[in-house]
Design an enzyme around this catalytic site. Structure first.
Site, PDB file in Angstrom:
ATOM      1  N   HIS A  34       0.836  -1.131   0.053  1.00 38.43           N
ATOM      2  CA  HIS A  34       0.075  -0.172   0.203  1.00 38.43           C
ATOM      3  C   HIS A  34       0.920   1.269  -0.062  1.00 38.43           C
ATOM      4  CE1 HIS A  34      -2.669  -3.005   1.390  1.00 38.43           C
ATOM      5  NE2 HIS A  34      -3.577  -2.665   0.664  1.00 38.43           N
ATOM      6  N   ASP A  41      -2.868   8.111   2.291  1.00 41.99           N
ATOM      7  CA  ASP A  41      -4.143   8.183   1.995  1.00 41.99           C
ATOM      8  C   ASP A  41      -4.976   8.735   2.906  1.00 41.99           C
ATOM      9  OD1 ASP A  41      -4.565   6.116   3.688  1.00 41.99           O
ATOM     10  OD2 ASP A  41      -6.119   5.167   2.562  1.00 41.99           O
ATOM     11  N   HIS A  42      -4.679   9.263   4.111  1.00 42.16           N
ATOM     12  CA  HIS A  42      -5.486   9.709   5.131  1.00 42.16           C
ATOM     13  C   HIS A  42      -6.443  10.904   4.702  1.00 42.16           C
ATOM     14  CE1 HIS A  42      -7.291   9.754   9.157  1.00 42.16           C
ATOM     15  NE2 HIS A  42      -7.122  11.188   9.299  1.00 42.16           N
ATOM     16  N   SER A 102     -10.094   4.541   8.700  1.00 43.18           N
ATOM     17  CA  SER A 102     -10.683   5.812   9.168  1.00 43.18           C
ATOM     18  C   SER A 102     -12.336   5.832   8.714  1.00 43.18           C
ATOM     19  CB  SER A 102     -10.016   7.073   8.710  1.00 43.18           C
ATOM     20  OG  SER A 102     -10.081   7.324   7.344  1.00 43.18           O
ATOM     21  N   GLY A 140     -12.526  -0.646  16.762  1.00 39.96           N
ATOM     22  CA  GLY A 140     -11.076  -0.563  16.391  1.00 39.96           C
ATOM     23  C   GLY A 140     -10.236  -1.285  17.657  1.00 39.96           C
ATOM     24  N   ARG A 200      -1.612   0.273   9.995  1.00 37.28           N
ATOM     25  CA  ARG A 200      -0.581  -0.174   8.902  1.00 37.28           C
ATOM     26  C   ARG A 200       0.719   0.786   9.559  1.00 37.28           C
ATOM     27  NH1 ARG A 200      -3.732   1.441   3.535  1.00 37.28           N
ATOM     28  NH2 ARG A 200      -4.761  -0.391   3.730  1.00 37.28           N
ATOM     29  N   ASP A 247       0.207  11.190  14.819  1.00 38.63           N
ATOM     30  CA  ASP A 247      -0.501  10.176  14.102  1.00 38.63           C
ATOM     31  C   ASP A 247      -1.583  11.167  13.356  1.00 38.63           C
ATOM     32  OD1 ASP A 247      -2.081   7.417  13.893  1.00 38.63           O
ATOM     33  OD2 ASP A 247      -3.610   8.703  14.758  1.00 38.63           O
ATOM     34  N   ALA A 248      -2.027  10.676  12.012  1.00 34.12           N
ATOM     35  CA  ALA A 248      -2.786  11.315  11.205  1.00 34.12           C
ATOM     36  C   ALA A 248      -4.215  11.430  11.505  1.00 34.12           C
ATOM     37  CB  ALA A 248      -2.581  10.919   9.889  1.00 34.12           C
TER      38      ALA A 248
END
Length: 572
Positions: free
Chosen positions: A217, A397-398, A442, A481, A538, A551-552
């Site tokens: 990814h 990709d967030h 997300s 989660g 990930r 952290d995004a």
């Protein structure tokens, strides 16, 4: 880099549409992916691989007799939504049940798990097989934490052949899990991949080096090492795979030497003789080896080596015929029927059904729509920054996922308001749309959280129980989660947010001031995640790389909290 695209955000959808048009004699497009154009003559288990786009020919290039019955396709490197998975399953189901199979990534596990629950509720038997072949991503004593990379293909192929034989759902699932337990992969990257429309790759590798232990990814390797010769790389790959040989395994191997997108076929041919020679010298017999591109990562310059230790039945399924747009082996008689009685054709799984609501709740719903639009603008403005944070130890990709989610939620909320929805139904509908459009980890978390908040809010009250709704949001995310404080996820910002909000409201502060204080607490906590090592998602295999970067997910949550606080202050 990717040169041909229209809207970069629609690249995945455009590619899928083009593929299905080109191969319309064998596949057809359905919401969420593709299925075989012709249905089986009699009920058979539907094998449905899936995941994010960007890995062609995985996943929809493998739809066809002897392999997959359909494929669920998300956005680039982003898990498809549960709704997409249900849509493809409904189209592929012929009466014998369905089995999803996918790599071990949090978003895929959540979304396909939810889809499995929804299908079962509709009377369709559904199971999952998770692939965990990447030996670099976790040690041998924590196999269940390993990623699924090019070994996906071997597992898919074996499951497809088992289903084509007419095995029932339980035995197809057993075949897939048996194949996964016998499969190991190691990979390396020489250069990162680049999203359509992006100016830079998701990661770079120092000159003269390679990133050993890549992900598919767009994740960089776990560590950079000097780039070896082809023979030296072959020796390193084989050494690592043989060290992971399963206990009791035999001496017959299915082998896949896989290019990740930009390593040319001729380069793979240069690597192959040493790989094959070393495996044979170790006493193994190679059974129908494959060399080429079967699980890619956009234009990543990389290569991986997969080995599956075969017994008699695994070998039978590995060597069985298959006929798909991207992979063919032998000749396979295809027996189909136009419309078997067990088919479930493009069934709708749910839809907005609004409960009776009061005028006061509908007025509150209008305020929520205004707030959602403010959040949309903030996330659009922050998209690139969030993507850059995520790319340090993830797939970058967030930002795009959050924008896709909020835009879908915004449109759904506006439509719900026009249809007369109360505040609770409006928020729940927005959450469903977020999860469906964004996909990924997300997406499913925000979607489920907003639905839980909406259910708590209800459709009759004139005043929002902000603290109660935020509690429901947080509890649903934690349950789904499984993350805790300190895992370096959005939970690290979410828990301080709700704790401070409840405390400020209890002390009698106005809502705007309470939110401002809570948003500040969330931002402080999000910033502090830079000092944490991830234990979820990930980024976990690349924990050391993420040190020093927040952290995004925590950053985007703090941004949303700040936007809500500003909006409330403007209203007051």
């Amino acid at each position: 880099m990717t040169y041909l695209y229209n809207d970069p955000a629609a690249f995945s959808e455009d590619a899928l549409a083009g593929f299905c048009d080109l191969h319309s004699d064998t596949v057809r497009q359905v919401p969420g992916g593709a299925v075989r154009a012709a249905r089986p003559e009699r009920p058979k288990v539907a094998v449905l691989p899936g995941g994010g786009s960007g890995h062609y020919p995985a996943f929809y290039g493998l739809v066809g007799p002897g392999l997959a019955d359909g494929a669920v396709s998300g956005n680039l490197f982003t898990s498809p939504s549960a709704q997409d998975a249900c849509s493809v399953a409904a189209a592929a189901h012929s009466g014998a049940g369905v089995v999803f199979t996918y790599g071990n990534y949090a978003g895929d596990v959540m979304n396909f798990g939810l889809a499995t629950e929804q299908l079962r509720a509709r009377g369709i038997r559904a199971e999952s097989v998770v692939v965990t072949d990447d030996i670099a991503s976790a040690p041998a004593d924590r196999v269940d934490e390993r990623r699924g990379i090019a070994g996906d293909f071997t597992v898919f192929k074996i499951m497809g052949a088992a289903a084509e034989e007419g095995l029932d759902l339980d035995r197809v699932v057993r075949a897939g899990r048996k194949a996964n337990a016998a499969t190991r992969t190691i990979g390396t990257a020489f250069a990162g991949c680049t999203f359509p429309g992006a100016a830079d790759p998701l990661f770079t590798v120092p000159d003269g080096h390679m990133g050993l232990g890549l992900g598919i990814h767009g994740e960089p390797g776990l560590r950079d090492v000097p780039r070896p010769t082809a023979d030296e790389l072959a020796a390193e790959f084989v050494r690592r795979l043989l060290a992971e040989k399963p206990a009791g395994a035999g001496d017959r191997l299915a082998v896949l030497l896989n290019g990740l997108g930009s390593v040319k076929q001729e380069e793979l041919f240069v690597l192959w003789p040493q790989v094959a020679g070393l495996l044979r010298a170790s006493g193994h017999t190679l059974v129908r080896p494959e060399v080429g591109e079967l699980v890619t990562s956009l234009d990543m310059a990389g290569v991986s080596l997969t080995a599956t230790w075969l017994d008699e039945e695994l070998e039978r399924w590995w060597t069985a015929p298959a006929s798909t747009p991207a992979f063919r082996r032998g000749a396979l008689e295809q027996r189909t029927a136009a419309d078997p009685e067990h088919a479930v054709e493009d069934e709708e799984f749910g839809g907005p059904r609004f409960a009776a609501s009061t005028a006061a709740s509908r007025s509150l719903a209008a305020d929520l729509v205004t707030g959602i639009e403010s959040v949309r603008k903030a996330l659009v403005a922050a998209e690139d920054r969030l993507g850059a944070i995520d790319a340090v130890a993830g797939d970058g990709d967030h930002g795009r996922g959050m924008v896709r989610g909020i835009e879908a939620a915004n449109a759904a909320a506006e439509a719900a308001l026009r249809a007369g929805a109360g505040a609770g139904d409006l928020l729940a509908t927005a959450g469903d749309a977020w999860a469906d459009r964004a996909g990924g980890t997300s997406g499913v978390l925000w979607g489920a959280g907003l639905r839980a908040a909406g259910e708590t809010l209800g459709n009759t009250s004139a005043e929002a129980d902000t603290a109660g709704a935020l509690d429901a949001f947080a509890e649903r995310i934690a349950a789904l989660g499984g993350a805790r404080i300190g895992d370096k996820t959005l939970v690290d910002a979410l828990e301080p947010l709700r704790t401070r909000l409840r405390g400020s409201l209890a002390e009698g502060r106005p809502a705007a001031l309470a939110w401002a204080e809570a948003a500040h607490a969330a931002q402080t906590a999000a910033d502090a995640t830079a000092e944490l090592l991830p234990r979820k998602g990930r980024a976990r295999p690349l924990a050391e790389r993420s040190l020093g970067t927040p952290d995004a997910g925590a950053v985007s949550l703090a941004l949303i909290a700040h936007t809500v606080a500003v909006r409330l202050q403007e209203e007051e």
